[in-house]
Each structure stands twice: as structure tokens, then as C-alpha cells.
Motif scaffolding. Structure first.
Motif, PDB file in Angstrom:
ATOM      1  N   ILE A  50      56.844  82.624  30.330  1.00 37.83           N
ATOM      2  CA  ILE A  50      56.749  82.041  28.990  1.00 37.83           C
ATOM      3  C   ILE A  50      57.814  82.619  28.058  1.00 37.83           C
ATOM      4  CG2 ILE A  50      54.282  81.541  29.172  1.00 37.83           C
ATOM      5  CD1 ILE A  50      53.817  84.029  27.364  1.00 37.83           C
ATOM      6  N   ASP A  51      58.814  83.274  28.619  1.00 39.40           N
ATOM      7  CA  ASP A  51      59.807  83.977  27.802  1.00 39.40           C
ATOM      8  C   ASP A  51      60.814  83.077  27.095  1.00 39.40           C
ATOM      9  OD1 ASP A  51      58.582  86.348  28.443  1.00 39.40           O
ATOM     10  OD2 ASP A  51      59.983  86.838  30.056  1.00 39.40           O
ATOM     11  N   GLU A  52      60.880  81.805  27.443  1.00 34.11           N
ATOM     12  CA  GLU A  52      61.779  80.864  26.766  1.00 34.11           C
ATOM     13  C   GLU A  52      60.972  79.628  26.360  1.00 34.11           C
ATOM     14  OE1 GLU A  52      65.206  80.070  29.232  1.00 34.11           O
ATOM     15  OE2 GLU A  52      65.620  82.185  29.495  1.00 34.11           O
ATOM     16  N   PRO A  53      60.099  79.786  25.358  1.00 39.81           N
ATOM     17  CA  PRO A  53      59.215  78.685  24.981  1.00 39.81           C
ATOM     18  C   PRO A  53      59.959  77.544  24.289  1.00 39.81           C
ATOM     19  CG  PRO A  53      58.985  80.472  23.426  1.00 39.81           C
ATOM     20  CD  PRO A  53      59.893  80.970  24.527  1.00 39.81           C
ATOM     21  N   LEU A  54      59.347  76.369  24.357  1.00 38.78           N
ATOM     22  CA  LEU A  54      59.859  75.239  23.596  1.00 38.78           C
ATOM     23  C   LEU A  54      59.717  75.555  22.118  1.00 38.78           C
ATOM     24  CD1 LEU A  54      58.174  72.322  25.552  1.00 38.78           C
ATOM     25  CD2 LEU A  54      60.610  72.809  25.469  1.00 38.78           C
ATOM     26  N   GLY A  70      49.785  72.472  28.002  1.00 40.65           N
ATOM     27  CA  GLY A  70      50.617  72.647  29.179  1.00 40.65           C
ATOM     28  C   GLY A  70      52.076  72.306  29.010  1.00 40.65           C
ATOM     29  N   LYS A  71      52.578  72.220  27.802  1.00 40.28           N
ATOM     30  CA  LYS A  71      53.973  71.821  27.588  1.00 40.28           C
ATOM     31  C   LYS A  71      54.970  72.791  28.196  1.00 40.28           C
ATOM     32  CE  LYS A  71      53.205  69.152  23.421  1.00 40.28           C
ATOM     33  NZ  LYS A  71      53.452  69.064  21.985  1.00 40.28           N
ATOM     34  N   GLN A  72      54.549  73.982  28.461  1.00 36.11           N
ATOM     35  CA  GLN A  72      55.455  74.954  29.068  1.00 36.11           C
ATOM     36  C   GLN A  72      55.647  74.713  30.551  1.00 36.11           C
ATOM     37  OE1 GLN A  72      57.292  76.097  26.629  1.00 36.11           O
ATOM     38  NE2 GLN A  72      57.338  78.070  27.590  1.00 36.11           N
ATOM     39  N   ARG A  73      54.808  73.925  31.180  1.00 35.46           N
ATOM     40  CA  ARG A  73      54.907  73.670  32.622  1.00 35.46           C
ATOM     41  C   ARG A  73      56.067  72.706  32.850  1.00 35.46           C
ATOM     42  NH1 ARG A  73      48.914  72.937  32.356  1.00 35.46           N
ATOM     43  NH2 ARG A  73      49.326  70.743  32.686  1.00 35.46           N
ATOM     44  N   ARG A  74      57.267  73.279  32.944  1.00 33.91           N
ATOM     45  CA  ARG A  74      58.468  72.445  33.008  1.00 33.91           C
ATOM     46  C   ARG A  74      59.579  73.178  33.729  1.00 33.91           C
ATOM     47  NH1 ARG A  74      61.878  74.434  28.756  1.00 33.91           N
ATOM     48  NH2 ARG A  74      60.703  75.942  27.558  1.00 33.91           N
ATOM     49  N   VAL A  75      60.656  72.445  33.964  1.00 30.87           N
ATOM     50  CA  VAL A  75      61.876  72.994  34.534  1.00 30.87           C
ATOM     51  C   VAL A  75      63.015  72.530  33.646  1.00 30.87           C
ATOM     52  CG1 VAL A  75      63.414  72.963  36.532  1.00 30.87           C
ATOM     53  CG2 VAL A  75      60.966  73.004  36.876  1.00 30.87           C
ATOM     54  N   SER A  76      63.968  73.420  33.374  1.00 32.55           N
ATOM     55  CA  SER A  76      65.128  73.048  32.563  1.00 32.55           C
ATOM     56  C   SER A  76      66.403  73.291  33.365  1.00 32.55           C
ATOM     57  CB  SER A  76      65.141  73.838  31.246  1.00 32.55           C
ATOM     58  OG  SER A  76      65.178  75.227  31.483  1.00 32.55           O
TER      59      SER A  76
END
Length: 109
Positions: free
Chosen positions: A85-89, A97-103
Motif C-alpha cells: 500500500i506504499d503507493e496509494p491512489l 478495493g481500489k488499491q487492488r491494481r497493477v500500474s
């Protein structure tokens, strides 16, 4: 999307979305100039421990990396990592669950 606490795509819709993502990202990676790689970063929601956050986020990035390799992207043009969670939106409050992603980001080797 990714399930809570996991990195496996099980629903047909999720698998189709992965195919779409690979179709969109592969041509971009193919155009990255020498000396750069596409960094795939996995993110996680606010799970009970930092270790779980790190593990799940790295597994998510590894899944995308693997799918891109299967599609013919050379491993030398990509890297992956998990950041928990170190680079949150922007504006993320940790309650969904918006953090469940890939960038994706092109970076120097």
C-alpha cells in the motif's frame, strides 16, 4: 479485478480483461527505446500485515509479467515489483478495493 487478498484471476470477465490489457500494453512495450524497461508494479489493499501486502502485490505484478511474456514480450524489456500500500491512489482512504491494481511505468534500466 483481483480478488481481495489474492492474485489469481478466476472469472471469465477478469481473464478477458487481462487479454485486453496485454493487447494494449504489448505494443507500447515493443516501442520502448533501448536502455528502458516497462516496470510493472503490483498494489494491494490494506491487509493485516505488511508482509501479506508485499506478497500479494508482487504476485499480482508477476501475473501480468507472465501474461506479457506468454504474448511474446521479451523478459529483458520488463521488470516487476510489489509495493503493498506504499503507493496509494490519490485520495485513497483505505476503505475499499481500489488499491487492488497493477500500474505500468517506463524506467531506465
Amino acid at each position: 479485478g483481483f480478488p481481495a487478498g489474492g492474485s489469481k484471476l478466476k472469472k471469465n470477465e477478469d481473464l478477458e480483461n487481462m487479454k485486453k490489457i496485454v493487447g494494449l500494453v504489448k505494443p507500447i512495450i515493443d516501442q520502448i527505446p533501448a536502455g528502458y524497461v516497462m516496470q510493472i508494479t503490483g498494489h494491494a489493499a490494506d491487509y493485516p500485515t505488511k508482509a501479506l501486502q508485499a506478497s500479494v502485490s508482487k504476485q499480482r505484478a508477476a501475473l501480468v509479467y507472465s501474461e506479457l511474456k506468454k504474448a511474446g514480450v521479451p523478459a529483458s524489456k520488463m521488470s516487476y515489483k510489489g509495493v503493498g500500500i506504499d503507493e496509494p491512489l490519490s485520495g485513497y482512504d483505505g476503505k475499499d478495493g481500489k488499491q487492488r491494481r497493477v500500474s505500468f511505468k517506463a524506467i531506465k534500466k
